[in-house]
Design a protein around this motif. Structure first.
Motif, PDB file in Angstrom:
ATOM      1  N   SER A 198       6.286   0.785  -9.847  1.00 23.67           N
ATOM      2  CA  SER A 198       5.327   1.871  -9.594  1.00 23.67           C
ATOM      3  C   SER A 198       6.088   3.166  -9.340  1.00 23.67           C
ATOM      4  N   TRP A 223       5.217   5.847  -7.784  1.00 23.18           N
ATOM      5  CA  TRP A 223       5.126   6.365  -6.416  1.00 23.18           C
ATOM      6  C   TRP A 223       6.132   5.689  -5.488  1.00 23.18           C
ATOM      7  N   LEU A 224       6.381   4.394  -5.708  1.00 22.00           N
ATOM      8  CA  LEU A 224       7.307   3.657  -4.833  1.00 22.00           C
ATOM      9  C   LEU A 224       8.739   4.134  -5.050  1.00 22.00           C
ATOM     10  N   ASN A 261       0.819  -1.207   0.000  1.00 21.71           N
ATOM     11  CA  ASN A 261       0.000   0.000   0.000  1.00 21.71           C
ATOM     12  C   ASN A 261       0.859   1.267   0.000  1.00 21.71           C
ATOM     13  N   GLN A 262       0.512   2.214  -0.856  1.00 23.13           N
ATOM     14  CA  GLN A 262       1.288   3.443  -0.993  1.00 23.13           C
ATOM     15  C   GLN A 262       1.332   4.249   0.303  1.00 23.13           C
ATOM     16  N   ASN A 263       0.197   4.385   0.953  1.00 23.80           N
ATOM     17  CA  ASN A 263       0.150   5.178   2.183  1.00 23.80           C
ATOM     18  C   ASN A 263       0.984   4.542   3.292  1.00 23.80           C
ATOM     19  N   ALA A 286       9.201   7.644  -3.655  1.00 19.49           N
ATOM     20  CA  ALA A 286       9.269   7.656  -2.188  1.00 19.49           C
ATOM     21  C   ALA A 286      10.665   7.288  -1.707  1.00 19.49           C
ATOM     22  N   PHE A 304       3.549   2.463   2.872  1.00 17.64           N
ATOM     23  CA  PHE A 304       4.948   2.556   2.464  1.00 17.64           C
ATOM     24  C   PHE A 304       5.510   3.947   2.761  1.00 17.64           C
ATOM     25  N   ASN A 305       4.761   4.977   2.360  1.00 18.16           N
ATOM     26  CA  ASN A 305       5.198   6.351   2.615  1.00 18.16           C
ATOM     27  C   ASN A 305       5.294   6.655   4.099  1.00 18.16           C
TER      28      ASN A 305
END
Length: 347
Positions: free
Chosen positions: A261, A263-264, A232-234, A267, A236-237
């Motif tokens: 991805s 976003w990954l 999950n992005q949230n 981050a 992970f961040n």
């Protein structure tokens, strides 16, 4: 004139806690801790060595799940205080985190020229089918082994189920079998059968004998972050933005791969720009990280992620904590992560 009597070999056994230190109460059958000052009564075979064997028991004894850098430091300082008085050391430890503690100790002791042998058991030493007696007896024998007055295995090791492994190359692989530990990426240093057969070519010997340095500084502002499908992005961040975070052990697929991805990757890039050190470790028990071999790891390489090569997760996280504890700059830490300090990595 009579020849001067040879000095007896002396071994210090340090009981930190764990399954091995339990016996059954004769009255009710319940398990209770061994009195380790009487260990030669529980394991009378030790008397046949004709060694001087002394013991130290941690109070309170620690389940290995409760081990942490403070515990590692306590073990290291105990050995350091008694280093000149003994020929070798046997550390009895619970199996669950033994590989972490052995890895941490290996980094703390620079120019080690005496054995520090970790062992334990899957069954308490006081039950009939215990594996603890053999593990303890052979660990003591290995800790005492010398050739021409020099210790044969001057390393931090784990001995378990007839195999001696380099501590920082070892992982716990099974919760039920007596063969609980394994060293996939580095050969066993010894195998115990009728005789104990040592593989001398795989044993590390100190370059500067007699110049022991013990460094007990650790920084625990690190995290192990395991990649999995659908991460999950949230979440992970949120992990990468943990206040005070300084290091990340990124457990990746195969030879060091992650989802592509955007976003990954972004981050991770942002974390590295903030000075966080990111170390790439494979989730596989064997093999190594080779970043750039596949497109899914090229981005990590370009972002400044460091390859752990064939380090275990246990060796990687303790090494990162150790290096961060030295007050080094991120670039210096990255340099040392790529170098073998105590044989934890194949260069």
């Amino acid at each position: 004139m009579t020849a001067r009597a040879a000095k007896k070999t002396s071994i210090l056994i340090i009981y930190t806690g764990g399954t091995i230190g339990m016996v059954q109460d004769a009255k009710n059958g319940a398990l209770k801790p061994v009195k380790f000052d009487k260990i030669q009564e529980v394991v009378p075979e030790l008397k046949k060595f004709d060694f001087i064997i002394k013991t130290i028991t941690f109070n309170p004894a620690l389940d290995s799940s409760n081990m942490n850098p403070i515990s590692w430091i306590k073990i290291a300082k105990t050995i350091e205080r008694h280093y000149n008085a003994y020929d070798g050391f046997v550390v009895l430890h619970g199996t669950d985190t033994m590989a972490y503690t052995a890895s941490a100790l290996s980094y703390m002791f620079e120019n080690l020229d005496k054995p520090i042998i970790f062992t334990g058991s899957q069954l308490p030493i006081g039950v009939i089918r215990t594996d603890g007696k053999e593990n303890l007896i052979t660990a003591v024998e290995i800790a005492a082994e010398k050739v021409q007055g020099e210790c044969l295995v001057p390393e931090v090791c784990i001995y378990f189920d007839f195999k001696l492994y380099r501590g920082n190359r070892t992982l716990k692989r099974d919760a039920e079998l007596f063969s609980a530990f394994r060293s996939v990426n580095y050969p066993a240093l010894a195998v115990a059968g009728i005789d104990i057969k040592y593989s001398i070519e795989f044993i590390h010997y100190p370059e500067n004998k007699g110049i022991l340095k013990v460094n007990t500084d650790f920084d625990d502002n690190v995290v192990i972050l395991k990649i999995f499908p659908g991460i999950n992005q949230n979440v992970f961040n949120s992990v990468l933005n943990t206040p005070g975070l300084k290091g990340v052990v990124l457990e990746t697929f195969g030879s060091g791969n992650v989802p592509t991805s955007r976003w990954l990757i972004n981050a991770i890039k942002r974390a590295i720009k903030r000075g966080i050190v990111v170390l790439n470790v494979t989730q596989c028990q064997g093999g190594k990280v080779v970043m750039g071999q596949y497109q899914t790891s090229v981005e990590l390489l370009n972002a400044g992620v460091v390859s752990a090569k064939d380090m275990t997760t246990e060796a990687a996280v303790t090494k990162l904590m150790f290096l961060l504890g030295q007050g080094l700059k991120p670039e210096e830490i990255k340099m040392y992560l790529n170098k073998s300090l105590r044989g934890e990595i194949s260069e």
